[in-house]
Design a protein around this motif. Structure first.
Motif, PDB file in Angstrom:
ATOM      1  N   ASN A  36     -10.505  10.171   4.454  1.00 14.09           N
ATOM      2  CA  ASN A  36     -11.867   9.869   4.003  1.00 14.09           C
ATOM      3  C   ASN A  36     -12.028   9.808   2.492  1.00 14.09           C
ATOM      4  N   ASN A  37     -10.971  10.134   1.761  1.00 18.62           N
ATOM      5  CA  ASN A  37     -11.020  10.009   0.307  1.00 18.62           C
ATOM      6  C   ASN A  37      -9.603   9.834  -0.230  1.00 18.62           C
ATOM      7  N   ALA A  38      -9.512   9.434  -1.485  1.00 21.05           N
ATOM      8  CA  ALA A  38      -8.214   9.093  -2.064  1.00 21.05           C
ATOM      9  C   ALA A  38      -7.290  10.304  -2.180  1.00 21.05           C
ATOM     10  N   LYS A  39      -7.819  11.456  -2.575  1.00 23.04           N
ATOM     11  CA  LYS A  39      -6.963  12.635  -2.717  1.00 23.04           C
ATOM     12  C   LYS A  39      -6.329  13.000  -1.374  1.00 23.04           C
ATOM     13  N   GLU A  40      -7.151  13.030  -0.332  1.00 19.49           N
ATOM     14  CA  GLU A  40      -6.658  13.322   1.015  1.00 19.49           C
ATOM     15  C   GLU A  40      -5.605  12.279   1.431  1.00 19.49           C
ATOM     16  N   GLY A  41      -5.851  11.023   1.100  1.00 20.79           N
ATOM     17  CA  GLY A  41      -4.925   9.946   1.441  1.00 20.79           C
ATOM     18  C   GLY A  41      -3.578  10.095   0.755  1.00 20.79           C
ATOM     19  N   LEU A  42      -3.602  10.409  -0.535  1.00 19.86           N
ATOM     20  CA  LEU A  42      -2.346  10.587  -1.276  1.00 19.86           C
ATOM     21  C   LEU A  42      -1.570  11.778  -0.734  1.00 19.86           C
ATOM     22  N   ASP A  43      -2.281  12.837  -0.388  1.00 16.38           N
ATOM     23  CA  ASP A  43      -1.627  14.014   0.216  1.00 16.38           C
ATOM     24  C   ASP A  43      -1.003  13.648   1.570  1.00 16.38           C
ATOM     25  N   LEU A  44      -1.715  12.828   2.353  1.00 17.33           N
ATOM     26  CA  LEU A  44      -1.217  12.416   3.674  1.00 17.33           C
ATOM     27  C   LEU A  44       0.074  11.603   3.565  1.00 17.33           C
ATOM     28  N   ILE A  45       0.147  10.716   2.571  1.00 12.22           N
ATOM     29  CA  ILE A  45       1.362   9.910   2.394  1.00 12.22           C
ATOM     30  C   ILE A  45       2.559  10.844   2.185  1.00 12.22           C
ATOM     31  N   LYS A  46       2.357  11.836   1.337  1.00 13.61           N
ATOM     32  CA  LYS A  46       3.449  12.781   1.052  1.00 13.61           C
ATOM     33  C   LYS A  46       3.801  13.603   2.284  1.00 13.61           C
ATOM     34  N   LYS A  47       2.789  14.046   3.016  1.00 13.87           N
ATOM     35  CA  LYS A  47       3.004  14.896   4.189  1.00 13.87           C
ATOM     36  C   LYS A  47       3.662  14.113   5.329  1.00 13.87           C
ATOM     37  N   GLU A  48       3.157  12.928   5.604  1.00 18.83           N
ATOM     38  CA  GLU A  48       3.642  12.127   6.731  1.00 18.83           C
ATOM     39  C   GLU A  48       5.030  11.549   6.470  1.00 18.83           C
ATOM     40  N   GLY A  49       5.226  11.010   5.290  1.00 17.49           N
ATOM     41  CA  GLY A  49       6.528  10.475   4.922  1.00 17.49           C
ATOM     42  C   GLY A  49       6.906   9.139   5.544  1.00 17.49           C
ATOM     43  N   ASP A  50       6.141   8.648   6.498  1.00 16.27           N
ATOM     44  CA  ASP A  50       6.494   7.380   7.142  1.00 16.27           C
ATOM     45  C   ASP A  50       5.354   6.363   7.070  1.00 16.27           C
ATOM     46  N   VAL A  51       4.602   6.414   5.975  1.00 20.50           N
ATOM     47  CA  VAL A  51       3.521   5.455   5.762  1.00 20.50           C
ATOM     48  C   VAL A  51       4.141   4.176   5.195  1.00 20.50           C
ATOM     49  N   GLY A  52       3.957   3.077   5.930  1.00 19.54           N
ATOM     50  CA  GLY A  52       4.545   1.809   5.522  1.00 19.54           C
ATOM     51  C   GLY A  52       3.652   0.986   4.623  1.00 19.54           C
ATOM     52  N   VAL A  53       2.350   1.154   4.785  1.00 15.78           N
ATOM     53  CA  VAL A  53       1.388   0.411   3.968  1.00 15.78           C
ATOM     54  C   VAL A  53       0.057   1.164   3.965  1.00 15.78           C
ATOM     55  N   VAL A  54      -0.656   1.059   2.845  1.00 17.49           N
ATOM     56  CA  VAL A  54      -1.961   1.706   2.693  1.00 17.49           C
ATOM     57  C   VAL A  54      -3.030   0.629   2.590  1.00 17.49           C
ATOM     58  N   LEU A  55      -4.100   0.788   3.369  1.00 21.87           N
ATOM     59  CA  LEU A  55      -5.290  -0.051   3.228  1.00 21.87           C
ATOM     60  C   LEU A  55      -6.275   0.783   2.436  1.00 21.87           C
ATOM     61  N   LEU A  56      -6.513   0.392   1.203  1.00 28.48           N
ATOM     62  CA  LEU A  56      -7.225   1.235   0.242  1.00 28.48           C
ATOM     63  C   LEU A  56      -8.569   0.648  -0.151  1.00 28.48           C
ATOM     64  N   ASP A  57      -9.640   1.380   0.187  1.00 29.69           N
ATOM     65  CA  ASP A  57     -10.980   1.006  -0.258  1.00 29.69           C
ATOM     66  C   ASP A  57     -11.029   1.216  -1.772  1.00 29.69           C
ATOM     67  N   MET A  58     -11.532   0.250  -2.484  1.00 31.78           N
ATOM     68  CA  MET A  58     -11.532   0.343  -3.943  1.00 31.78           C
ATOM     69  C   MET A  58     -12.756   1.072  -4.499  1.00 31.78           C
ATOM     70  N   MET A  72      -0.675   6.670  -7.615  1.00 39.33           N
ATOM     71  CA  MET A  72       0.460   6.278  -6.778  1.00 39.33           C
ATOM     72  C   MET A  72       1.602   5.741  -7.631  1.00 39.33           C
ATOM     73  N   ARG A  73       1.300   4.903  -8.582  1.00 45.16           N
ATOM     74  CA  ARG A  73       2.338   4.270  -9.398  1.00 45.16           C
ATOM     75  C   ARG A  73       3.021   5.266 -10.333  1.00 45.16           C
ATOM     76  N   GLU A  74       2.337   6.378 -10.656  1.00 43.31           N
ATOM     77  CA  GLU A  74       2.915   7.417 -11.524  1.00 43.31           C
ATOM     78  C   GLU A  74       3.786   8.395 -10.744  1.00 43.31           C
ATOM     79  N   ASP A  75       3.570   8.482  -9.435  1.00 47.02           N
ATOM     80  CA  ASP A  75       4.234   9.495  -8.605  1.00 47.02           C
ATOM     81  C   ASP A  75       5.519   8.936  -8.004  1.00 47.02           C
ATOM     82  N   GLN A  76       6.626   9.617  -8.242  1.00 47.56           N
ATOM     83  CA  GLN A  76       7.932   9.172  -7.765  1.00 47.56           C
ATOM     84  C   GLN A  76       7.945   8.949  -6.252  1.00 47.56           C
ATOM     85  N   GLN A  77       7.275   9.814  -5.513  1.00 46.96           N
ATOM     86  CA  GLN A  77       7.268   9.740  -4.048  1.00 46.96           C
ATOM     87  C   GLN A  77       6.361   8.625  -3.512  1.00 46.96           C
ATOM     88  N   LEU A  78       5.378   8.211  -4.311  1.00 45.60           N
ATOM     89  CA  LEU A  78       4.375   7.246  -3.844  1.00 45.60           C
ATOM     90  C   LEU A  78       4.508   5.861  -4.450  1.00 45.60           C
TER      91      LEU A  78
END
Length: 124
Positions: A36-58, A72-78
């Protein structure tokens, strides 16, 4: 349409948008998760590890899609996770602004499902 091991992460502050996108994509055999928000989304990508693509509300409160893309672009994992901008902003220059910010694609709301599926399939 296509089954994949990689998940699609939908990040949107409006639960109706999440519901609609999830319903359409799940019906086409895509695995979806949502935040429901960007912070939660970025945390989920790291936790899940198998996110292939993000649909991101701007346009979200707290951290908008542009700020999320920068993080995302600054983070090595993202940094290599592709993000598609999904936005109600459809003014001249908005697409270019999203792509310059680091999005790999751009879809305006209301979402054209066929166009979205084509974009998703490029990155999954």
């Amino acid at each position: 349409m296509q089954s994949t091991e990689k998940k699609i992460l939908i990040i949107d502050d409006d639960s109706r948008n999440i519901f609609a996108l999830k319903a359409v994509l799940t019906a086409k055999k895509y695995a979806c998760i949502a935040a429901n928000n960007a912070k939660e989304g970025l945390d989920l990508i790291k936790k899940e590890g198998d996110v292939g693509v993000v649909l991101l509300d701007m346009m979200m409160p707290d951290m908008d899609g542009y700020q999320a893309l920068a993080k995302m672009r600054e983070d090595q994992q993202l940094k290599d996770v592709p993000a598609i901008a999904v936005t109600a902003q459809a003014m001249l220059g908005d697409k270019e602004r999203c792509l310059e910010a680091g999005a790999v694609g751009y879809i305006s709301k209301p979402v054209n499902v066929e166009e979205l599926i084509k974009l998703i399939n490029k990155y999954l």
